[in-house]
Scaffold this active site. Structure first.
Site, PDB file in Angstrom:
ATOM      1  N   ASN A  33      89.219  95.294  39.475  1.00 22.71           N
ATOM      2  CA  ASN A  33      90.198  95.648  40.492  1.00 22.71           C
ATOM      3  C   ASN A  33      90.007  97.117  40.840  1.00 22.71           C
ATOM      4  O   ASN A  33      90.116  97.985  39.956  1.00 22.71           O
ATOM      5  CB  ASN A  33      91.620  95.418  39.992  1.00 22.71           C
ATOM      6  N   GLU A  68      94.639  93.037  34.373  1.00 17.72           N
ATOM      7  CA  GLU A  68      94.886  94.464  34.138  1.00 17.72           C
ATOM      8  C   GLU A  68      95.677  94.725  32.852  1.00 17.72           C
ATOM      9  O   GLU A  68      96.791  95.257  32.877  1.00 17.72           O
ATOM     10  CB  GLU A  68      95.596  95.085  35.337  1.00 17.72           C
ATOM     11  N   GLU A  83      90.337  92.350  42.956  1.00 21.59           N
ATOM     12  CA  GLU A  83      91.376  92.926  43.819  1.00 21.59           C
ATOM     13  C   GLU A  83      90.812  94.146  44.522  1.00 21.59           C
ATOM     14  O   GLU A  83      90.138  94.977  43.896  1.00 21.59           O
ATOM     15  CB  GLU A  83      92.626  93.350  43.039  1.00 21.59           C
ATOM     16  N   HIS A 137      99.741  87.475  34.500  1.00 24.26           N
ATOM     17  CA  HIS A 137      99.827  88.599  35.427  1.00 24.26           C
ATOM     18  C   HIS A 137     101.188  89.274  35.223  1.00 24.26           C
ATOM     19  O   HIS A 137     102.018  89.326  36.128  1.00 24.26           O
ATOM     20  CB  HIS A 137      99.648  88.129  36.870  1.00 24.26           C
ATOM     21  N   ARG A 175      92.737  83.295  44.339  1.00 24.13           N
ATOM     22  CA  ARG A 175      93.137  83.745  43.010  1.00 24.13           C
ATOM     23  C   ARG A 175      94.652  83.858  42.978  1.00 24.13           C
ATOM     24  O   ARG A 175      95.250  84.610  43.747  1.00 24.13           O
ATOM     25  CB  ARG A 175      92.484  85.096  42.690  1.00 24.13           C
ATOM     26  N   TYR A 180      90.929 100.317  43.611  1.00 23.75           N
ATOM     27  CA  TYR A 180      91.737 100.837  44.708  1.00 23.75           C
ATOM     28  C   TYR A 180      91.419 102.286  45.062  1.00 23.75           C
ATOM     29  O   TYR A 180      91.478 102.671  46.219  1.00 23.75           O
ATOM     30  CB  TYR A 180      93.236 100.709  44.370  1.00 23.75           C
TER      31      TYR A 180
END
Length: 453
Positions: free
Chosen positions: A294, A168, A353, A123, A79, A296
């Site tokens: 994504n 995002e 991600e 992005h 990606r 985290y």
């Protein structure tokens, strides 16, 4: 990790992810135009250490080295993002053939290596010329973005099946237009709803443009999600969770799947959340073929009259944290995947991600960078994906962030997420122990043959 969970086998895609401004360097080379991040990083005090992406990892010139790393890693997919201003220097109109040629050649390189290209059209690096015309506040930007998407797809679409429109968009709106910590650096709460809406219209317009070219193309949106947990059982903390869930996790997903913005936004947004035209919301609804998640960390939420939106968010203080200050909470990935599936149905999901920044040790006497914390992080999160898949979540792939230590936006080069160490002076690439550990995971899944570095 000596095996991969039984639910992550077969057609499951294993990959890694990067983005253009964070790794490419050469932002103005070969006729490329200036982006908002070129301008933002030039402003004193914006970036830790005064860092910028002028050289980054120099992927633009060293892509052959990076291709060799991808081949050695044995991943199914890569990606990456396309720099809008490298293709269209003014954001629209004049095509920079040399810029599009770069991504054309890179696509062929990946395919020749047996690696699926997964491009992201946006992005965060908006052409500066478009920012001068209002950027994401301009009512024309959905059309500009659709034209850009169409331009790229006409060149690359015959070889690429999966396209991400926006990465995002919540970060684009919140950090770029509310807090100002990202480019273009605005701080204006009143404009955020307009930015959000234009991002969604841009996504929908680009998806429509791609589908007009090919009935088989798969288009998706990548959202950053964090499960929200109440700090207590009090009514105030429960309401605070509802508000933050609406703002952080539902803001882009509800319009895509329900054709409306979250009702909870009306409870705390000041001034009032706008009533956007029904016909525009109808264009947005149903415009995705898949969702990229994504993940985290998580947030623990409590009511706080002094906090933004009357809420404060934290993590558990005695838990492990990355050098970004993010709590390591693997089961949150399971929770958020199950939540998305429960709320929005059987839409295909990809973890686009997931990764961690840690203080990597110096190479040992054998040259090994033993980043054991990152290995443990990846193993724990992959186990939670297997758990989610076993619970019925339609999970189809996983992309580690990131292949390379790169430019980490406002943190500059102070944070290292990579499976590959980058020497900031020489730009020498050195695979870390996590590179080899992830390589073993991919191999154990029955994926493509791997090759030695």
């Amino acid at each position: 990790m000596d095996r991969v969970g039984k639910h992550l086998q077969g057609d499951f895609i294993w990959g890694v992810a990067t983005s253009a401004y964070q790794i490419e360097g050469a932002p103005l080379e070969d006729g490329a135009g200036e982006s908002i991040w070129d301008r933002f990083t030039a402003q004193p005090g914006r970036i830790i250490g005064g860092d910028h992406g002028d050289r980054a990892c120099d992927h633009y010139h060293r892509h052959a080295e990076d291709l060799a790393l991808l081949r050695a890693l044995g991943v199914d997919a890569y990606r990456f993002s396309i720099a809008w201003s490298r293709v269209l220097p003014e954001g629209r109109g004049r095509l920079n053939t040399a810029g599009l040629d770069f991504y054309d050649r890179w696509t062929d390189c990946l395919l020749d290596a047996g690696i699926q290209p997964w491009p992201t059209l946006y992005h965060w690096d908006l052409p500066a010329a478009l920012d001068d015309e209002g950027g994401w506040l301009s009512p024309d930007i959905p059309r500009w973005f659709a034209e850009y998407a169409h331009t790229v797809f006409r060149r690359l679409g015959d070889r690429i099946s999966h396209w991400v429109t926006l990465n995002e968009p919540w970060v684009v709106a919140h950090c770029g237009y509310l807090t100002g910590e990202h480019a273009p650096g605005h701080q204006n709460r009143k404009v955020l709803p307009t930015v959000v809406h234009h991002l969604l219209l841009a996504h929908a317009g680009a998806a429509r443009a791609l589908r007009q070219e090919s009935s088989s193309v798969q288009t998706g949106l990548v959202v950053n999600l964090e499960p929200q947990y109440a700090a207590s059982a009090t009514g105030a903390d429960q309401r605070a969770v509802r508000h933050m869930e609406a703002y952080k996790n539902r803001l882009f997903l509800d319009p895509l799947f329900r054709g409306r913005y979250p009702e909870a936004m009306d409870e705390f947004w000041e001034p009032a959340w706008p009533q956007f035209p029904a016909e525009e919301l109808a264009l947005i609804q149903g415009s995705v073929d898949f969702i990229g998640v994504n993940y985290y960390t998580r947030q623990v939420i409590r009511a706080d009259a002094g906090g933004m939106f009357g809420v404060s968010a934290s993590s558990v203080s005695d838990a492990q944290h990355t050098t970004m200050g993010w709590e390591v909470y693997p089961s949150g990935l399971y929770d958020i995947l199950v939540w998305v599936h429960g709320q929005y149905g059987d839409i295909p999901l990809y973890v686009t991600e997931n990764g961690a920044a840690f203080e990597d040790p110096e190479p040992d006497s054998h040259g090994v960078i033993a980043d054991t914390q990152r290995i443990a992080y990846l193993e724990a999160h992959i186990a939670q994906m297997d758990r989610a898949s076993g619970a019925g979540v339609p999970l189809h792939g996983y992309f580690v962030w990131s292949l390379l230590d790169n430019f980490e936006w406002g943190y500059g080069y102070a944070q290292r997420f990579g499976l590959v160490h980058i020497d900031r002076t020489t730009l020498k690439r050195t695979p870390k122990a996590s590179f080899h550990a992830y390589r073993a995971i991919v191999a154990a899944s029955g994926s493509r043959d791997t090759r030695q570095v």
